[in-house]
Scaffold this motif. Structure first.
Motif, short mmCIF file in Angstrom:
data_model
loop_
_atom_site.label_atom_id
_atom_site.label_comp_id
_atom_site.label_asym_id
_atom_site.label_seq_id
_atom_site.Cartn_x
_atom_site.Cartn_y
_atom_site.Cartn_z
N ASP A 157 0.81 -1.22 0.00
CA ASP A 157 0.00 0.00 0.00
C ASP A 157 0.84 1.27 0.00
O ASP A 157 0.33 2.35 0.26
CB ASP A 157 -0.96 0.01 1.19
CG ASP A 157 -0.25 -0.01 2.53
OD1 ASP A 157 1.00 0.04 2.56
OD2 ASP A 157 -0.93 -0.07 3.57
N GLY A 158 2.13 1.14 -0.31
CA GLY A 158 3.02 2.30 -0.26
C GLY A 158 2.61 3.43 -1.18
O GLY A 158 2.75 4.61 -0.82
N PHE A 159 2.10 3.10 -2.36
CA PHE A 159 1.67 4.15 -3.29
C PHE A 159 0.30 4.71 -2.91
O PHE A 159 0.06 5.91 -3.01
CB PHE A 159 1.64 3.61 -4.72
CG PHE A 159 2.99 3.22 -5.26
CD1 PHE A 159 4.03 4.15 -5.32
CD2 PHE A 159 3.23 1.94 -5.71
CE1 PHE A 159 5.28 3.80 -5.80
CE2 PHE A 159 4.48 1.58 -6.19
CZ PHE A 159 5.51 2.51 -6.24
N ASP A 160 -0.59 3.84 -2.44
CA ASP A 160 -1.93 4.30 -2.06
C ASP A 160 -1.88 5.27 -0.89
O ASP A 160 -2.66 6.24 -0.83
CB ASP A 160 -2.81 3.11 -1.67
CG ASP A 160 -3.28 2.31 -2.88
OD1 ASP A 160 -3.01 2.75 -4.02
OD2 ASP A 160 -3.90 1.25 -2.69
N THR A 161 -0.97 5.02 0.06
CA THR A 161 -0.90 5.88 1.24
C THR A 161 -0.04 7.12 1.02
O THR A 161 -0.03 8.01 1.87
CB THR A 161 -0.30 5.09 2.43
OG1 THR A 161 1.03 4.67 2.09
CG2 THR A 161 -1.15 3.87 2.77
N GLY A 162 0.67 7.17 -0.10
CA GLY A 162 1.54 8.30 -0.36
C GLY A 162 2.91 8.16 0.28
O GLY A 162 3.74 9.07 0.20
N THR A 163 3.17 7.01 0.93
CA THR A 163 4.47 6.77 1.54
C THR A 163 5.56 6.71 0.48
O THR A 163 6.69 7.15 0.70
CB THR A 163 4.45 5.46 2.35
OG1 THR A 163 3.41 5.53 3.33
CG2 THR A 163 5.78 5.22 3.05
N LEU A 164 5.22 6.15 -0.68
CA LEU A 164 6.17 6.01 -1.78
C LEU A 164 5.64 6.73 -3.01
O LEU A 164 4.43 6.87 -3.18
CB LEU A 164 6.38 4.53 -2.12
CG LEU A 164 6.84 3.60 -1.00
CD1 LEU A 164 6.87 2.17 -1.51
CD2 LEU A 164 8.20 4.01 -0.47
N SER A 165 6.56 7.16 -3.86
CA SER A 165 6.17 7.72 -5.15
C SER A 165 7.21 7.33 -6.19
O SER A 165 8.39 7.16 -5.85
CB SER A 165 6.04 9.24 -5.09
OG SER A 165 7.31 9.87 -5.12
N ILE A 166 6.79 7.18 -7.42
CA ILE A 166 7.70 6.80 -8.49
C ILE A 166 8.79 7.86 -8.70
O ILE A 166 9.99 7.51 -8.79
CB ILE A 166 6.94 6.54 -9.80
CG1 ILE A 166 5.99 5.34 -9.64
CG2 ILE A 166 7.91 6.30 -10.95
CD1 ILE A 166 6.68 4.03 -9.35
N ASP A 204 -6.50 6.70 -16.65
CA ASP A 204 -6.40 8.11 -17.03
C ASP A 204 -4.96 8.54 -17.24
O ASP A 204 -4.66 9.74 -17.23
CB ASP A 204 -7.06 8.99 -15.96
CG ASP A 204 -8.57 8.76 -15.86
OD1 ASP A 204 -9.19 8.55 -16.92
OD2 ASP A 204 -9.10 8.75 -14.73
N GLU A 205 -4.06 7.54 -17.38
CA GLU A 205 -2.63 7.79 -17.60
C GLU A 205 -2.02 8.59 -16.44
O GLU A 205 -1.18 9.47 -16.65
CB GLU A 205 -2.39 8.50 -18.93
CG GLU A 205 -2.85 7.67 -20.12
CD GLU A 205 -2.57 8.34 -21.46
OE1 GLU A 205 -2.06 9.49 -21.46
OE2 GLU A 205 -2.85 7.73 -22.50
N LYS A 206 -2.45 8.28 -15.23
CA LYS A 206 -1.93 8.93 -14.04
C LYS A 206 -1.53 7.87 -13.02
O LYS A 206 -1.78 6.68 -13.21
CB LYS A 206 -3.00 9.86 -13.44
CG LYS A 206 -3.44 10.99 -14.34
CD LYS A 206 -4.54 11.81 -13.68
CE LYS A 206 -5.01 12.94 -14.58
NZ LYS A 206 -6.12 13.72 -13.98
N GLY A 207 -0.90 8.31 -11.91
CA GLY A 207 -0.58 7.40 -10.83
C GLY A 207 0.70 6.61 -11.05
O GLY A 207 1.39 6.76 -12.06
N PRO A 208 1.01 5.71 -10.10
CA PRO A 208 2.31 5.01 -10.12
C PRO A 208 2.50 4.09 -11.32
O PRO A 208 3.61 3.96 -11.82
CB PRO A 208 2.31 4.22 -8.81
CG PRO A 208 0.86 4.09 -8.43
CD PRO A 208 0.22 5.37 -8.90
N ILE A 209 1.45 3.44 -11.79
CA ILE A 209 1.60 2.53 -12.92
C ILE A 209 1.98 3.30 -14.17
O ILE A 209 2.94 2.94 -14.89
CB ILE A 209 0.32 1.71 -13.15
CG1 ILE A 209 0.05 0.80 -11.94
CG2 ILE A 209 0.43 0.88 -14.44
CD1 ILE A 209 -1.27 0.04 -12.02
#
Length: 302
Positions: A157-166, A204-209
């Motif tokens: 859940d690191g990306f969902d919580t904002g703890t991690l970012s690409i 929507d071509e957004k987010g970590p993926i």
């Protein structure tokens, strides 16, 4: 659109069927992949995999981070682990990461590791990027020694919580390697119709993926059936919307494999028959983005 490739995850594979399932997964050498970790199956996954991997030249991703009881004993004996880290049950220090990489090579019977994921760095409650900095430095050293091809970050859940970012991970790898030509080339995160935050963002071509794909990284989708629970949650109407000729598990798997930017789906198939069904599902055309949006909107409204 194309669907993601299929990879065998070993977190939930039954030990008695592991060899047979890996052999089935190896039937397509061009796409075969095994994902494992030194803590899977109570620390037995990698030694159990070694004999069958010796017969099949399949790329393997493994991990560093979580500690088993035996790892704690051996790493402390070798001076690679502190008492504090041992009590925490998770470690990303440079000495431990290099020690665990060597152990992974031994257990898997490989001179060179294809891909090593830093396993759930968010488990480090305070300053996860400090742990990642140490881990990336050690993994870049492994790459320089040609005992490692690439590394990545596996998170729940690191990306969902904002703890991690690409962007932050990419910058950290640049600093660890002292060049933009670093060896951080993959992320692993849950992608399913239940764990759908990153999934919906990717449409929507957004987010970590989308961000990882833009950097040319591989994106591994874990838990595509939400630990086997998703087929019990999905309705027949939902399956019909995704693909009327597939079973519920197959349709849910195809949906995750159709997420833009996802390059590989990791499935812990319990039997060779389940693996064959998954292969058949991913041979179908990708689900259109408009349909995926509709399905996620329906699920969000429930």
């Amino acid at each position: 659109m194309t669907t993601a490739l299929l990879g065998l995850g070993t977190y939930r594979v039954r030990p008695l069927t592991l060899t047979e399932t890996v052999t089935r997964a190896a039937t397509d050498p061009a796409t075969a992949w095994i994902d494992t970790a030194p803590n899977y199956l109570n620390g037995k996954a990698q030694p159990l995999l070694a004999p069958v991997l010796a017969r099949h030249s399949i790329p393997v991703s493994t991990k560093v981070g979580f500690l088993t009881e035996q790892v704690v004993k051996d790493a402390m004996s070798d001076g690679a682990l502190t008492i504090d880290d041992a009590e925490h049950g998770h470690c990303l220090s440079a000495p431990y990461v290099r020690w665990q990489c060597a152990r992974n090579r031994t257990e898997l019977g490989r001179d060179r590791l294809d891909l090593v994921f830093v396993h759930n760095p968010e488990h480090r409650a305070s300053a996860p990027y400090e742990g990642l900095r140490d881990a990336f430095t050690a993994l870049e050293a492994e790459a320089a020694a040609e005992t490692l091809t690439a590394y990545g970050v596996a998170t729940w859940d690191g990306f969902d919580t904002g703890t991690l970012s690409i962007p932050a991970l990419n910058q950290l790898a640049v600093e660890a390697a002292s060049t933009r030509r670093h060896h951080l080339r993959a992320v692993q995160l849950p992608v399913s119709l239940v764990t759908a935050t990153a999934f919906a963002q990717a449409l929507d071509e957004k987010g970590p993926i989308a961000q990882a794909a833009a950097l040319g990284w591989q994106v591994y989708a874990s838990a595509p059936l939400f630990g086997g629970e998703l087929p019990h949650l999905a309705t027949s109407e939902l399956t019909t919307l995704l693909h009327p000729e597939l079973t519920v598990p197959q349709a849910c798997l195809l949906a995750a494999a159709s997420c833009p930017g996802v390059t590989r789906i990791l499935l812990s198939a319990s039997t060779p028959a389940h693996w064959g069904q998954a292969q058949a599902a991913l041979q179908q055309p990708a689900v259109p983005i408009t349909t995926l949006r509709k399905v996620l909107d329906v699920l969000a409204a429930d």
